[in-house]
Design an enzyme around this catalytic site. Structure first.
Site, mmCIF file in Angstrom:
data_model
loop_
_atom_site.group_PDB
_atom_site.id
_atom_site.type_symbol
_atom_site.label_atom_id
_atom_site.label_comp_id
_atom_site.label_asym_id
_atom_site.label_seq_id
_atom_site.Cartn_x
_atom_site.Cartn_y
_atom_site.Cartn_z
ATOM 1 N N HIS A 1 0.969 -1.263 -0.073
ATOM 2 C CA HIS A 1 0.087 0.125 0.054
ATOM 3 C C HIS A 1 1.070 1.148 0.045
ATOM 4 O O HIS A 1 0.718 2.032 -0.658
ATOM 5 C CB HIS A 1 -1.032 -0.011 1.213
ATOM 6 C CG HIS A 1 -1.888 1.142 1.384
ATOM 7 N ND1 HIS A 1 -2.912 1.434 0.495
ATOM 8 C CD2 HIS A 1 -1.474 2.195 2.151
ATOM 9 C CE1 HIS A 1 -3.179 2.660 0.821
ATOM 10 N NE2 HIS A 1 -2.523 3.193 2.066
ATOM 11 N N THR B 1 -3.650 0.393 5.914
ATOM 12 C CA THR B 1 -4.630 -0.310 4.860
ATOM 13 C C THR B 1 -3.661 -1.721 4.240
ATOM 14 O O THR B 1 -2.564 -1.699 4.179
ATOM 15 C CB THR B 1 -4.720 0.441 3.497
ATOM 16 O OG1 THR B 1 -5.087 1.730 3.891
ATOM 17 C CG2 THR B 1 -5.435 -0.044 2.481
HETATM 18 CA CA CA Z 1 -5.514 4.468 7.541
#
Ligand code: CA
Length: 439
Positions: A146, A371
């Site tokens: 991410h 994430t």
């Molecule tokens: Ca976050």
């Protein structure tokens, strides 16, 4: 000390609550997660419950039966409150004692079946509140996949900053806007600056996104000035939940330098009602690895225990249900599936790093994992990544397309753990719907 497998994890165990024994039940007797609940649309006090099959075991009612004794009964007394903080503060021994007592009482052929039957309420008939008072919320950034793909969108020449491979990067988030699953929210407005514009405007966010994360709840805290060592860190983690960290990408792009996210993140975040305890997750711990060509962690973030079993293999799935799907009774569309095992840093490393400067954590504090995107494109945990920064439309199962979220969209996240030789356990789900901007 690490959390070990014990009789409560035995895959042979079944429950006298029949729905707990179904093959894909999220809440078998090996799980026993905690939430705060009451009967829907009632004026009852919120109190703690444990999920078993499709039922909630009311811990306030259980306390009154006095079928438990000793530390397990004291733990039940701490659970008789509108938040779990007092129970979380009791520490691992109390959590374990109560888990063992609950496991024995909910197993098939338990002598307490009659008393406990009177303490069950169907999950369909309850509503939840936040499981604890979240004093402080820290959002980490532990998926290197991410961090790299988002970094590339914001800074094409310099996607991954040099500190990333040394520090579990995080920032202090806003706890007041963390809400329980089902709390719909208005599209935020904020300062947006279009790439070709000279000045920003105040307008509703046009690039609204979700972030698929795990929430990590601190149980027992630490005194100010006394860091938590890596190998003690897991004793301070009460459990985990599903966490959607809604993000306004256009607000973020304009505001994030030099001090990080601010209004792009603080308008809403959503947690699932059930906290899956660290003990329930023990069978799903896996080795943590660091690529040999990458920098190896500094000593305070390095241990054999963390290498052997520091990661958790929690599967995380995101689905999108548009307003059209809801009206036409179509199923939600699958967006991605990944696992927390891909995390560049472990939960224990997050705790050790967070406290190394003497920062005190308190019971009920929560970490977002960041994430959790995995190594392949379909494992991306946000629309920003799936749509390549809004450049590529994502086709949904019913033919609709999205780059970012539209009004009426519901984002649904689910999580579960499964492996050979262990009973599958689930996290339930977290969902919420984007309402139009109130401006
Ligand atoms: Ca976050």
């Amino acid at each position: 000390m690490t959390i070990t497998i014990n009789e409560t994890h035995n895959p042979e165990l079944t429950s006298w609550v029949e729905s707990a024994n179904l093959p894909f039940a999220d809440f078998p007797v090996q799980n026993l997660p905690f939430a705060i609940f009451r009967r829907e649309d009632s004026n009852e006090a919120f109190r703690a419950g444990v999920a078993i099959g499709d039922q909630v075991l009311d811990l306030a009612a259980l306390k009154k039966t006095e079928v438990f004794s000793g530390l397990a009964q004291s733990a039940l007394e701490a659970c008789n409150a509108p938040e779990l903080n007092a129970f979380m503060a009791m520490g691992k021994e109390a959590w374990s004692e109560l888990r063992l007592a609950l496991s024995k009482a909910l197993r098939s052929n338990s002598p307490f079946q009659a008393q406990l039957s009177d303490c069950l309420i169907t999950q369909r008939d309850v509503e939840y509140s936040l499981p604890c008072q979240i004093g402080d919320y820290t959002d980490f950034y532990t998926s290197i996949y991410h961090a790299t793909s988002v970094g590339r969108l914001f800074r094409p020449d310099n996607p991954l900053l040099p500190n990333y491979k040394w520090i579990p990067i995080g920032y202090h988030g806003r706890s007041s806007s963390i809400n329980i699953s089902g709390s719909d929210f208005n599209r935020p407005q904020g300062q947006l600056k279009m790439p070709d514009a000279e000045i920003p405007v105040l307008a509703p966010c046009q690039r609204l996104d979700y972030e698929m994360e795990l929430g990590i709840y601190i149980g027992k805290g630490n005194a100010s000035g006394q860091p938590i060592a890596l190998d003690q860190a897991e004793e301070h983690i009460f459990g985990m939940c599903l966490f959607n960290d809604w993000s306004a990408r256009d607000i973020q792009g304009w505001e994030y330098q030099p001090l990080g996210p601010f209004l792009s993140k603080s308008f809403a975040s959503t947690v699932s009602p059930w906290i899956i305890t660290t003990e329930a997750l023990a069978p799903f711990k896996t080795p943590w690895q660091r690529d040999v060509s990458d920098p190896q962690p500094l000593a305070y973030l390095e241990s054999t225990q963390n290498r052997n079993s520091g990661s958790y293999d929690v599967q995380l799935e995101v689905q999108l249900e548009t307003e059209k799907m809801r009206h036409e009774n179509q199923p939600a569309s699958h967006l991605s599936l990944s696992s927390f095992r891909h995390s560049y840093w472990t939960a224990a490393q997050m705790v050790a790093h967070h406290t190394v400067n003497g920062c005190n954590l308190k019971p009920g504090d929560m970490f977002g994992s960041g994430t959790q995107s995995g190594p392949s494109a379909e494992e991306a945990g946000s629309l920003l990544e799936l749509s390549h920064g809004g450049k590529q439309k994502i086709e949904l199962d019913n033919g609709e397309t999205r780059t970012f979220l539209e009004d009426g969209d519901s984002v649904i996240m689910r999580g579960w753990c499964q492996k050979e030789g262990a009973t599958r356990i689930g996290f339930g789900e977290v969902s919420a719907t984007v309402l139009p901007s109130s401006e």
